[in-house]
Write an enzyme that holds these catalytic residues in place. Structure first.
Site, PDB file in Angstrom:
ATOM      1  CG  HIS A 148      55.379  16.399   5.498  1.00 57.35           C
ATOM      2  ND1 HIS A 148      55.952  16.947   4.297  1.00 57.35           N
ATOM      3  CD2 HIS A 148      55.152  14.907   5.047  1.00 57.35           C
ATOM      4  CE1 HIS A 148      55.818  16.168   3.357  1.00 57.35           C
ATOM      5  NE2 HIS A 148      55.306  15.037   3.616  1.00 57.35           N
ATOM      6  NE  ARG A 207      53.860  11.351   4.443  1.00 53.60           N
ATOM      7  CZ  ARG A 207      52.375  11.333   4.290  1.00 53.60           C
ATOM      8  NH1 ARG A 207      51.558  10.783   5.287  1.00 53.60           N
ATOM      9  NH2 ARG A 207      51.894  12.044   3.331  1.00 53.60           N
ATOM     10  NE  ARG A 229      57.014   8.686   1.228  1.00 58.43           N
ATOM     11  CZ  ARG A 229      56.415   9.751   1.430  1.00 58.43           C
ATOM     12  NH1 ARG A 229      55.361  10.095   0.505  1.00 58.43           N
ATOM     13  NH2 ARG A 229      56.523  10.447   2.567  1.00 58.43           N
ATOM     14  CD  GLU A 254      55.278  12.052  -4.279  1.00 58.77           C
ATOM     15  OE1 GLU A 254      54.718  12.436  -3.378  1.00 58.77           O
ATOM     16  OE2 GLU A 254      56.125  11.645  -4.266  1.00 58.77           O
ATOM     17  CG  ASN A 296      49.597  15.599   0.185  1.00 55.79           C
ATOM     18  OD1 ASN A 296      48.359  15.757   0.313  1.00 55.79           O
ATOM     19  ND2 ASN A 296      50.428  14.939   0.820  1.00 55.79           N
ATOM     20  CG  ASP A 297      54.810  16.414  -3.063  1.00 53.54           C
ATOM     21  OD1 ASP A 297      55.323  17.518  -2.804  1.00 53.54           O
ATOM     22  OD2 ASP A 297      55.601  15.205  -2.504  1.00 53.54           O
ATOM     23  NE  ARG A 312      53.322  19.046   0.673  1.00 50.77           N
ATOM     24  CZ  ARG A 312      53.539  17.558   0.716  1.00 50.77           C
ATOM     25  NH1 ARG A 312      54.171  17.007  -0.058  1.00 50.77           N
ATOM     26  NH2 ARG A 312      52.959  17.056   1.822  1.00 50.77           N
TER      27      ARG A 312
HETATM   28  C1  PEP Z   1      51.885  13.220  -1.374  1.00 48.69           C
HETATM   29  O1  PEP Z   1      52.889  14.047  -1.787  1.00 48.69           O
HETATM   30  O2  PEP Z   1      50.753  13.312  -1.630  1.00 48.69           O
HETATM   31  C2  PEP Z   1      52.335  12.318  -0.401  1.00 48.69           C
HETATM   32  C3  PEP Z   1      51.707  11.364   0.004  1.00 48.69           C
HETATM   33  O3  PEP Z   1      53.434  12.304  -0.111  1.00 48.69           O
HETATM   34  P1  PEP Z   1      54.134  13.380   0.932  1.00 48.69           P
HETATM   35  O4  PEP Z   1      52.845  14.123   1.504  1.00 48.69           O
HETATM   36  O5  PEP Z   1      54.834  12.851   2.233  1.00 48.69           O
HETATM   37  O6  PEP Z   1      55.136  14.299   0.390  1.00 48.69           O
HETATM   38 MG    MG Z   2      54.906  13.531  -1.663  1.00 45.52          MG
END
Ligand code: PEP
Ligand code: MG
Length: 551
Positions: free
Chosen positions: A188, A295, A331, A430, A453-454, A464
């Site tokens: 992040h 976020r 979110r 996710e 990402n997740d 990640r």
């Molecule tokens: C993701 O997981 O792609 C997402 C947008 O949420 P975050 O990166 O905040 O986990």
């Molecule tokens: Mg995520």
């Protein structure tokens, strides 16, 4: 010249003096103080410094932002010297023989709790002000620089690694770029750098040394190269890139006001990812058509205690109102894994990415969830808010979220507080589980947004955050692309829209694949909007089958 090679995680060339991030020691000792009179004088000196700082901030705010913000700082200056608050500190000193820091901490906690317990919502809202004022006096007592950067001029911020909560508390106006020894492009902190449009390199390892503090460095957030005091040839190549960057920026200006439509007329919604109300300015200046991911947990990460309903309401309302009727997807709290918040006092987990995070925390702590949902629904009266739940794996979780929303709406109705009953509810895709039950999930909600990402992390079993997985962490893997297609087909079968809000959304090499899969919306960092628009306007929307999605 010293050359260092890391991983570019936020594009752009920048240069400036290196400043090594000092991690402040914020522990407050319980040990008794030797001299109470001396502690009283320390408090008086810290109070004076705080009042001076707040008056300076009020003057600056009056010039830059107007009276409303200036009054806030003036009110805080009054709180610093509030008789009851100061008496509370003095009592703690006398009775407990503690240090000045401990006395201020006790007074802050007692005073904030007293205000929060009042019936009047205005007075409840003042609890947050007292916490803020207490933090300022404590920082002055402990010699901690607000914003973490003790330098007048902007710097290239260096660190071993930065937690998202640390990054959020930095004074952004002083940061030209980030360089870190550790970190990954999918964590992040890198995401925050991209959201803020600040060039960043991670994974420089031991090559980045604290002794480089003060030396001038050029960084390239695309190639991952950093050069301290570059020779003439290297300097020229950085400068050429900087000029090209400027030209590209000017070219992209021509994209403003244009539609996000392919050559064959297919529309793609191009929205932005943000982390705070301040990021809305970048959404507007880059002509984002909406916000596809706010976020909200960054509000929690930037605070020292649970943000109240009032604080959250203000943040959500400000964003909704500023976006003037454009969709704003907020979110709900998504902490855990790399986003740790001390005051949640979570148990330490062996595998936090697979632990109690995101929606699991909200469903386990209904009061925390309720506060956020109340703030969201109240803010829904001021714009087009959509609420999105993260890390869903099961249909029952969505049903429970919807029940929590119903309960909050009934409360607000009974209290006569306005809100929008038709506020859209969506979920993040996710997890592989959510892909496999996407048809059932789609019947419960108004939209899907894929957190790639997740989704990549959980589909490929690749952390990640690790920066040594290299080619194994491959968001282009057919399993990830087929998961997108399965989710898109399920969404369209139920008549709802589907977007991507993970970092993959800005990957222009996949744009035609996203169009073929049937993705309706891409939510990207504000700086990626115009290049994405330019690419959409040159694309053709084909279709594809699952089998066609190969590596
Ligand atoms: C993701 O997981 O792609 C997402 C947008 O949420 P975050 O990166 O905040 O986990
Ligand atoms: Mg995520």
């Amino acid at each position: 010249m010293i050359l260092m090679q890391g991983k570019g995680v936020s594009k752009g060339v920048a240069n400036g003096p290196i400043y090594f991030f000092q991690r402040p020691d914020t522990t407050i000792s319980d040990a008794p103080a030797a001299d109470i009179e001396a502690e009283k004088q320390r408090i008086a000196a810290a109070q004076k410094k705080s009042v001076d700082q707040l008056n300076t901030l009020a003057d600056k705010a009056r010039e830059d932002a107007g009276d409303e913000t200036a009054i806030l700082f003036e009110t805080h200056a009054m709180f610093v010297e509030d008789e009851d608050y100061v008496e509370c500190m003095m009592n703690a000193l006398e009775e407990k023989h503690c240090t000045a820091e401990k006395a201020v901490e006790i007074a802050g906690e007692e005073f904030a709790a007293m205000l929060a317990a009042m019936d009047d919502p205005y007075m409840q809202g003042r609890a947050a002000d007292i916490k803020d004022v207490t933090r300022r006096i404590l920082n002055n007592l402990m010699g901690i620089t607000e914003g973490g950067i003790d330098s007048e001029a902007p710097v290239i911020l260096a660190a071993d690694d930065l937690a998202p909560s640390e990054t959020l508390q930095l004074d952004k106006s002083k940061i030209l770029g980030f360089i870190t020894q550790g970190g990954s492009g999918n964590g992040h902190t890198a995401i925050l750098a991209r959201t803020m449009g600040i060039p960043a390199i991670c994974g420089l390892g031991e090559a980045l040394k604290a002794e480089y503090t003060g030396r001038k460095v050029y960084i390239d957030g695309e190639t991952g190269q950093a050069a301290i005091e570059p020779d003439d040839i290297t300097l020229a190549s950085f400068q050429t890139k900087q000029e090209e960057q400027q030209k590209m920026k000017e070219l992209m200006e021509t994209m403003k006001g244009q539609e996000d439509v392919t050559l064959d007329g297919r529309e793609m919604m191009v929205y932005c990812n943000i982390g705070s109300p301040e990021d809305v300015a970048a959404v507007q200046s880059n002509d984002g058509q909406g916000i596809g991911l706010f976020r909200s947990e960054f509000l929690y990460l930037a605070a020292d205690d649970y943000p109240s309903e009032e604080e959250q309401f203000k943040a959500y309302k400000d964003v909704a109102a500023a976006m003037n009727g454009k969709r704003v997807v907020i979110r709900t709290l998504d902490i855990g894994a790399d986003k740790q918040v001390d005051y949640f006092e979570m148990h330490k987990e062996e595998n936090p990415a697979l632990g109690v995070r995101a929606i699991r925390i909200c469903l386990n702590r209904p009061e925390v969830f309720r506060t956020q949902l109340r703030a969201l629904y109240r803010a829904s009266a001021y714009g087009k808010i959509a609420i999105m739940f993260p890390m869903i794996t099961s249909v029952w979780e969505v049903k429970e979220c919807k029940r929590a929303c119903q309960k909050v709406m009934a409360e607000l109705e009974a209290e006569g507080i306005p809100f929008r009953k038709d506020t859209e509810l969506g979920i993040m895709i996710e997890t592989p589980a959510s892909v496999l039950v996407a048809e059932e999930l789609a019947r419960e909600v108004d939209f899907f947004s894929v957190g790639t990402n997740d989704l990549t992390q959980y589909t490929l079993a690749c952390d990640r955050q690790a920066n040594d997985l290299g080619k194994f962490f491959d968001p282009h893997h057919p399993a990830v692309l087929r998961a997108l297609k399965l989710a898109a087909d399920a969404a369209h079968k139920a008549g709802i829209w589907i977007g991507i809000c993970g970092e993959l959304g800005a990957d222009l090499t996949l744009l035609e694949t996203f169009l073929a899969i049937g993705i309706d919306e891409l939510s990207v960092s504000p700086a990626s909007v115009l290049p994405l628009r330019a690419a959409i306007r040159k694309s053709i929307a084909k279709t594809c089958t699952l089998e066609m999605l190969k590596s």
